[in-house]
Design a protein around this motif. Structure first.
Motif, PDB file in Angstrom:
ATOM      1  N   PRO A 213       0.878  -1.450   0.041  1.00 42.37           N
ATOM      2  CA  PRO A 213      -0.089   0.129   0.300  1.00 42.37           C
ATOM      3  C   PRO A 213       1.204   1.619   0.419  1.00 42.37           C
ATOM      4  N   ALA A 214       2.005   1.242   0.745  1.00 45.64           N
ATOM      5  CA  ALA A 214       2.778   2.013   0.838  1.00 45.64           C
ATOM      6  C   ALA A 214       3.132   2.875  -1.042  1.00 45.64           C
ATOM      7  N   HIS A 215       3.545   1.782  -1.606  1.00 42.98           N
ATOM      8  CA  HIS A 215       4.615   2.205  -3.326  1.00 42.98           C
ATOM      9  C   HIS A 215       3.275   2.841  -4.002  1.00 42.98           C
ATOM     10  N   ALA A 216       1.708   2.416  -3.135  1.00 39.32           N
ATOM     11  CA  ALA A 216       0.628   2.307  -4.206  1.00 39.32           C
ATOM     12  C   ALA A 216       0.805   3.441  -4.079  1.00 39.32           C
ATOM     13  N   THR A 217       0.565   4.149  -2.559  1.00 37.57           N
ATOM     14  CA  THR A 217       0.181   5.118  -2.423  1.00 37.57           C
ATOM     15  C   THR A 217       1.036   6.258  -2.967  1.00 37.57           C
ATOM     16  N   LEU A 218       2.394   6.455  -3.210  1.00 31.68           N
ATOM     17  CA  LEU A 218       3.104   6.821  -3.882  1.00 31.68           C
ATOM     18  C   LEU A 218       2.618   7.156  -5.154  1.00 31.68           C
ATOM     19  N   LEU A 219       2.800   6.355  -5.716  1.00 27.72           N
ATOM     20  CA  LEU A 219       2.221   6.296  -7.194  1.00 27.72           C
ATOM     21  C   LEU A 219       1.095   7.033  -7.255  1.00 27.72           C
ATOM     22  N   ALA A 220       0.008   6.864  -6.909  1.00 22.25           N
ATOM     23  CA  ALA A 220      -1.109   8.202  -7.096  1.00 22.25           C
ATOM     24  C   ALA A 220      -0.644   9.200  -6.465  1.00 22.25           C
ATOM     25  N   SER A 221      -0.148   9.705  -5.248  1.00 19.14           N
ATOM     26  CA  SER A 221       0.656  10.738  -5.323  1.00 19.14           C
ATOM     27  C   SER A 221       1.673  11.546  -6.327  1.00 19.14           C
ATOM     28  N   THR A 222       1.753  11.183  -7.658  1.00 14.24           N
ATOM     29  CA  THR A 222       2.407  11.959  -8.607  1.00 14.24           C
ATOM     30  C   THR A 222       1.330  12.832  -9.460  1.00 14.24           C
ATOM     31  N   GLY A 223      -0.064  12.722  -9.235  1.00 11.70           N
ATOM     32  CA  GLY A 223      -1.232  13.693  -9.110  1.00 11.70           C
ATOM     33  C   GLY A 223      -1.045  14.677  -8.314  1.00 11.70           C
ATOM     34  N   ILE A 224      -0.712  14.626  -7.159  1.00  8.36           N
ATOM     35  CA  ILE A 224      -0.285  16.252  -6.644  1.00  8.36           C
ATOM     36  C   ILE A 224       1.286  16.285  -6.608  1.00  8.36           C
ATOM     37  N   LEU A 228      -0.063  20.428  -7.462  1.00 10.79           N
ATOM     38  CA  LEU A 228      -0.088  21.660  -6.276  1.00 10.79           C
ATOM     39  C   LEU A 228       1.261  22.675  -7.252  1.00 10.79           C
ATOM     40  N   PRO A 229       2.193  22.347  -7.893  1.00 13.98           N
ATOM     41  CA  PRO A 229       3.589  23.657  -7.755  1.00 13.98           C
ATOM     42  C   PRO A 229       2.316  24.423  -9.022  1.00 13.98           C
ATOM     43  N   LEU A 230       2.175  24.182  -9.693  1.00 11.90           N
ATOM     44  CA  LEU A 230       0.860  24.805 -10.768  1.00 11.90           C
ATOM     45  C   LEU A 230      -0.162  25.260 -10.034  1.00 11.90           C
ATOM     46  N   VAL A 231      -0.380  24.805  -9.203  1.00 10.62           N
ATOM     47  CA  VAL A 231      -1.257  25.609  -8.631  1.00 10.62           C
ATOM     48  C   VAL A 231      -0.555  27.039  -7.651  1.00 10.62           C
ATOM     49  N   CYS A 232       0.932  26.978  -7.035  1.00  7.01           N
ATOM     50  CA  CYS A 232       1.270  27.981  -6.401  1.00  7.01           C
ATOM     51  C   CYS A 232       1.449  28.585  -7.089  1.00  7.01           C
ATOM     52  N   PHE A 233       1.722  27.816  -8.551  1.00 10.58           N
ATOM     53  CA  PHE A 233       2.391  28.856 -10.112  1.00 10.58           C
ATOM     54  C   PHE A 233       0.808  30.525 -10.191  1.00 10.58           C
ATOM     55  N   GLY A 234       0.078  29.336 -10.069  1.00 10.40           N
ATOM     56  CA  GLY A 234      -0.692  30.227 -10.920  1.00 10.40           C
ATOM     57  C   GLY A 234      -1.513  31.453 -10.040  1.00 10.40           C
ATOM     58  N   ALA A 235      -0.824  31.532  -8.114  1.00 14.45           N
ATOM     59  CA  ALA A 235      -0.780  31.922  -7.198  1.00 14.45           C
ATOM     60  C   ALA A 235      -0.112  33.178  -7.439  1.00 14.45           C
ATOM     61  N   ALA A 236       0.994  32.418  -7.994  1.00 14.42           N
ATOM     62  CA  ALA A 236       2.495  33.553  -7.955  1.00 14.42           C
ATOM     63  C   ALA A 236       1.794  34.415  -8.991  1.00 14.42           C
TER      64      ALA A 236
END
Length: 318
Positions: A213-224, A228-236
């Motif tokens: 499950p830890a490996h699967a969670t890490l792969l799923a977190s590739t979306g975040i 997430l950097p794009l959201v921050c970039f948009g705010a900047a």
């Protein structure tokens, strides 16, 4: 009012640092996804990025752009081109990091501003100022020196620089916000990526369901990690001047370069130092020229309020 403006600027600056900081530190993340190969990681990134941005858009109720986009075939075509180009960029970058080429990957993003200028000249027939020509010439000399150092052209760097510069050019034509654009691009990527993951599963090579499950969670977190950097970039981008964002963009390759040397302990023989030094010199020239041009534009704008005739003369030199 001034306090609010300063507060907004501070928020924008922090978001910009966060965005480029995350992009700079992402080489620490991709090795955590082994034993998944670069292609599986890439496919997961596409699938989970769409899931993440779709949830975000549902939450903020921003879907009006999707209907408008579907009624514009030309924009849809450009989105498809952007999706194809960023697929190449993501895939090469993930492979490079997990294959021990972090320094060469960082070079790609140092070269990117020079490549963007080159595309502007070749495709958009833009005219360069003398200092910009000098920067491009120094950048070309850097590639020659690095070719000698590596024993071959720095293909990883050049591929990353060309693909990302092309991506930026296409995105400029499309004119969508960061999150909306990512949603459209990953919607195009989703079905091929999902099909590839299903095929991997039928071959018994999918690590998502076999490494815990830890490996699967890490792969799923590739979306975040992607969104997430794009959201921050948009705010900047809506709070700080473009000149400030232009300077902040160098944070990412600087962090990647330092990680490659200090954390991953990649070799840096003298000829590579020489090549990187030439690239940095080219970037210093570009940055100085951009700041000088921005200053002249401000002077012209102020002159227009007081002496329109003089401002028209000054504008010729900007």
């Amino acid at each position: 009012m001034a306090g609010t403006s300063k507060g907004e600027h501070r928020i924008g600056l922090l978001n910009g640092i966060a965005a480029y900081g995350m992009w700079g530190l992402v080489p620490l993340f991709w090795p955590l996804l082994k034993p998944a190969g670069a292609m599986e990681i890439l496919a997961h990134r596409m699938v989970w990025s769409l899931v993440f941005v779709a949830v975000a858009l549902v939450f903020v109720r921003r879907w009006a752009w999707a209907g408008e986009l579907l009624r514009q075939p030309r924009k849809l075509g450009l989105i498809a081109v952007a999706a194809a180009v960023i697929t190449v960029n993501w895939g090469v970058y993930i492979w490079a990091v997990n294959s021990g080429h972090v320094v060469e990957a960082s070079l790609g993003y140092f070269i990117n501003p020079l490549m963007t200028i080159a595309l502007g000249v070749l495709l958009l027939k833009e005219r360069l100022r003398p200092v910009q020509w000098a920067a491009v010439a120094v950048g070309f000399a850097a590639v020659v020196v690095l070719t000698v150092g590596y024993g071959q052209p720095p293909w990883i760097s050049l591929c990353l620089a060309v693909s990302f510069a092309t991506y930026g050019l296409v995105k400029k034509k499309v004119g969508l916000g960061g999150v909306e654009s990512l949603a459209a691009e990953t919607a195009i990527q989703f079905l091929p990526a999902l099909a590839y993951l299903i095929w991997l599963s039928t071959q018994g090579d999918l690590t998502f369901a076999t490494q815990g499950p830890a490996h699967a969670t890490l792969l799923a977190s590739t979306g975040i990690v992607t969104a997430l950097p794009l959201v921050c970039f948009g705010a900047a981008a809506i709070r700080v001047p473009l000149s400030t964002l232009g300077l902040l963009q160098y944070l990412a390759p600087v962090f990647q370069f330092l990680l490659g040397i200090l954390y991953f302990h990649e070799a840096m023989p003298p000829e590579r130092w020489a090549g990187f030094a030439l690239v940095w010199l080219a970037l210093v020239l570009l940055t100085w020229d951009a700041m000088r041009s921005a200053h002249r534009a401000r002077v012209v704008a102020m002159s227009l309020r007081t002496d329109p005739a003089a401002a028209a003369v000054d504008a010729v030199d900007v």
